[in-house]
Design a protein around this motif. Structure first.
Motif, PDB file in Angstrom:
ATOM      1  N   LEU A 131       0.822  -1.204   0.000  1.00 52.13           N
ATOM      2  CA  LEU A 131       0.000   0.000   0.000  1.00 52.13           C
ATOM      3  C   LEU A 131       0.861   1.262   0.000  1.00 52.13           C
ATOM      4  N   HIS A 132       0.222   2.375  -0.316  1.00 54.75           N
ATOM      5  CA  HIS A 132       0.891   3.669  -0.166  1.00 54.75           C
ATOM      6  C   HIS A 132       0.428   4.375   1.101  1.00 54.75           C
ATOM      7  N   GLU A 133      -0.810   4.144   1.471  1.00 48.91           N
ATOM      8  CA  GLU A 133      -1.362   4.795   2.660  1.00 48.91           C
ATOM      9  C   GLU A 133      -1.958   3.749   3.584  1.00 48.91           C
ATOM     10  N   MET A 134      -1.917   4.034   4.858  1.00 47.95           N
ATOM     11  CA  MET A 134      -2.534   3.168   5.865  1.00 47.95           C
ATOM     12  C   MET A 134      -3.591   3.977   6.580  1.00 47.95           C
ATOM     13  N   ASN A 161       5.113   8.910   8.849  1.00 45.30           N
ATOM     14  CA  ASN A 161       5.360   8.158  10.076  1.00 45.30           C
ATOM     15  C   ASN A 161       4.232   7.145  10.279  1.00 45.30           C
ATOM     16  N   MET A 162       4.577   5.883  10.395  1.00 43.76           N
ATOM     17  CA  MET A 162       3.596   4.809  10.564  1.00 43.76           C
ATOM     18  C   MET A 162       3.614   4.218  11.971  1.00 43.76           C
ATOM     19  N   ASP A 163       4.256   4.902  12.933  1.00 44.00           N
ATOM     20  CA  ASP A 163       4.387   4.371  14.295  1.00 44.00           C
ATOM     21  C   ASP A 163       3.046   4.022  14.924  1.00 44.00           C
ATOM     22  N   LYS A 164       2.022   4.805  14.656  1.00 44.43           N
ATOM     23  CA  LYS A 164       0.686   4.542  15.208  1.00 44.43           C
ATOM     24  C   LYS A 164       0.216   3.137  14.842  1.00 44.43           C
ATOM     25  N   TYR A 165       0.460   2.722  13.611  1.00 40.94           N
ATOM     26  CA  TYR A 165       0.017   1.412  13.137  1.00 40.94           C
ATOM     27  C   TYR A 165       1.009   0.313  13.514  1.00 40.94           C
ATOM     28  N   ILE A 166       2.278   0.633  13.502  1.00 39.25           N
ATOM     29  CA  ILE A 166       3.306  -0.350  13.860  1.00 39.25           C
ATOM     30  C   ILE A 166       3.151  -0.772  15.320  1.00 39.25           C
ATOM     31  N   ARG A 167       2.759   0.152  16.184  1.00 39.20           N
ATOM     32  CA  ARG A 167       2.535  -0.180  17.604  1.00 39.20           C
ATOM     33  C   ARG A 167       1.411  -1.208  17.783  1.00 39.20           C
ATOM     34  N   GLU A 168       0.545  -1.314  16.807  1.00 39.20           N
ATOM     35  CA  GLU A 168      -0.576  -2.261  16.856  1.00 39.20           C
ATOM     36  C   GLU A 168      -0.195  -3.654  16.349  1.00 39.20           C
ATOM     37  N   ASN A 169       1.063  -3.872  15.943  1.00 42.35           N
ATOM     38  CA  ASN A 169       1.496  -5.163  15.417  1.00 42.35           C
ATOM     39  C   ASN A 169       1.292  -6.271  16.443  1.00 42.35           C
ATOM     40  N   THR A 170       0.937  -7.453  15.929  1.00 40.75           N
ATOM     41  CA  THR A 170       0.819  -8.650  16.746  1.00 40.75           C
ATOM     42  C   THR A 170       1.650  -9.745  16.084  1.00 40.75           C
ATOM     43  N   SER A 171       1.636 -10.922  16.660  1.00 45.98           N
ATOM     44  CA  SER A 171       2.390 -12.018  16.060  1.00 45.98           C
ATOM     45  C   SER A 171       1.760 -12.500  14.753  1.00 45.98           C
ATOM     46  N   ARG A 173      -0.207 -10.252  12.706  1.00 44.58           N
ATOM     47  CA  ARG A 173      -0.549  -9.083  11.877  1.00 44.58           C
ATOM     48  C   ARG A 173       0.526  -8.027  12.037  1.00 44.58           C
ATOM     49  N   LYS A 174       1.152  -7.648  10.924  1.00 45.69           N
ATOM     50  CA  LYS A 174       2.243  -6.674  10.999  1.00 45.69           C
ATOM     51  C   LYS A 174       2.084  -5.594   9.944  1.00 45.69           C
ATOM     52  N   VAL A 175       2.449  -4.378  10.336  1.00 46.09           N
ATOM     53  CA  VAL A 175       2.556  -3.252   9.419  1.00 46.09           C
ATOM     54  C   VAL A 175       4.032  -2.879   9.371  1.00 46.09           C
ATOM     55  N   ILE A 176       4.566  -2.811   8.170  1.00 45.66           N
ATOM     56  CA  ILE A 176       5.965  -2.448   7.977  1.00 45.66           C
ATOM     57  C   ILE A 176       6.012  -1.238   7.054  1.00 45.66           C
ATOM     58  N   ALA A 177       6.635  -0.169   7.524  1.00 43.09           N
ATOM     59  CA  ALA A 177       6.791   1.036   6.706  1.00 43.09           C
ATOM     60  C   ALA A 177       8.080   0.919   5.898  1.00 43.09           C
ATOM     61  N   LEU A 178       7.979   1.217   4.619  1.00 46.56           N
ATOM     62  CA  LEU A 178       9.145   1.195   3.738  1.00 46.56           C
ATOM     63  C   LEU A 178       9.288   2.540   3.062  1.00 46.56           C
ATOM     64  N   PRO A 179      10.464   3.139   3.142  1.00 47.84           N
ATOM     65  CA  PRO A 179      10.674   4.366   2.383  1.00 47.84           C
ATOM     66  C   PRO A 179      10.629   4.060   0.883  1.00 47.84           C
ATOM     67  N   ILE A 180      10.249   5.027   0.108  1.00 41.37           N
ATOM     68  CA  ILE A 180      10.152   4.828  -1.336  1.00 41.37           C
ATOM     69  C   ILE A 180      11.495   4.386  -1.922  1.00 41.37           C
ATOM     70  N   GLU A 181      12.577   4.825  -1.323  1.00 39.60           N
ATOM     71  CA  GLU A 181      13.904   4.501  -1.844  1.00 39.60           C
ATOM     72  C   GLU A 181      14.460   3.166  -1.338  1.00 39.60           C
ATOM     73  N   ALA A 182      13.712   2.414  -0.509  1.00 39.17           N
ATOM     74  CA  ALA A 182      14.205   1.145   0.042  1.00 39.17           C
ATOM     75  C   ALA A 182      14.441   0.122  -1.072  1.00 39.17           C
ATOM     76  N   GLU A 183      15.459  -0.686  -0.895  1.00 38.96           N
ATOM     77  CA  GLU A 183      15.772  -1.757  -1.848  1.00 38.96           C
ATOM     78  C   GLU A 183      14.937  -2.995  -1.528  1.00 38.96           C
ATOM     79  N   PRO A 184      14.509  -3.764  -2.552  1.00 40.47           N
ATOM     80  CA  PRO A 184      13.705  -4.958  -2.297  1.00 40.47           C
ATOM     81  C   PRO A 184      14.410  -5.991  -1.426  1.00 40.47           C
TER      82      PRO A 184
END
Length: 188
Positions: A131-134, A161-171, A173-184
């Motif tokens: 996704l682009h937005e959460m 900043n995706m910290d609000k959603y990352i704090r909700e991660n469980t074993s 269900r996970k949200v991972i933020a990736l910068p646009i410039e991140a390598e695969p």
């Protein structure tokens, strides 16, 4: 198969015991990718859209090369679906995906809800969304999908900043933020 025999349980019971197959009906991976266009400026939307497709192709190739079926879902004048059953189908998939059209009319929350409502994700072991937005509605949908026994992973390609959603991660269900410039390779 001898691998399925539970030797300790068999010894205790004095009869042959076989290990149950775990999630036998859930052996595939489903990937949803966001085809919404979030800007009218090519300089802004092109790197994002390229990163979404790059990550989709890298993940799909990774799974299908391990003989894990991959089903992709995305919006293009309605919900679209592709199934990759083996590595030989990847080249055709690559050609099709390279022609993906991104549009401001495509709404990932609506399309993902449609996937869920139609039961398309019931038989998947792992569900990945690129996704682009959460938002809270997507997080709630991730909770519903994971409650079915599916591992849910949301990659959000953003500089926000995706910290609000990352704090909700469980074993499960996970949200991972990736910068646009991140390598695969960082993702895999």
């Amino acid at each position: 198969s001898l691998k399925k025999i539970h030797w300790k349980a068999s010894a205790r019971a004095q009869e042959l015991k076989v290990r149950p197959d775990i999630d036998e009906g859930k052996q595939n991976v489903s990937i949803f990718f966001d085809t919404g266009r979030y800007s009218s400026f090519m300089k802004e939307y092109l790197p994002l859209e390229s990163k979404i497709l790059e990550l989709l192709l890298a993940l799909s190739f990774c799974f299908v090369s391990k003989n894990i079926q991959v089903t992709t879902y995305y919006g293009s004048l309605g919900l679209q679906q592709n199934v990759l059953t083996n590595i030989h189908s990847f080249e055709e998939f690559y050609k099709k995906i390279s022609g993906t059209y991104f549009s401001p009319e495509e709404k990932p929350t609506f399309l993902l809800q449609e996937c869920y409502d139609k039961g398309l994700l019931l038989n998947t072991k792992v569900f990945i969304a690129i996704l682009h937005e959460m938002n809270d509605a997507l997080l709630h949908l991730a909770e519903e999908i994971s409650a079915q026994g599916t591992f849910v992973l949301f990659y959000v390609i953003t500089e926000e900043n995706m910290d609000k959603y990352i704090r909700e991660n469980t074993s499960r269900r996970k949200v991972i933020a990736l910068p646009i410039e991140a390598e695969p390779e960082v993702v895999l």
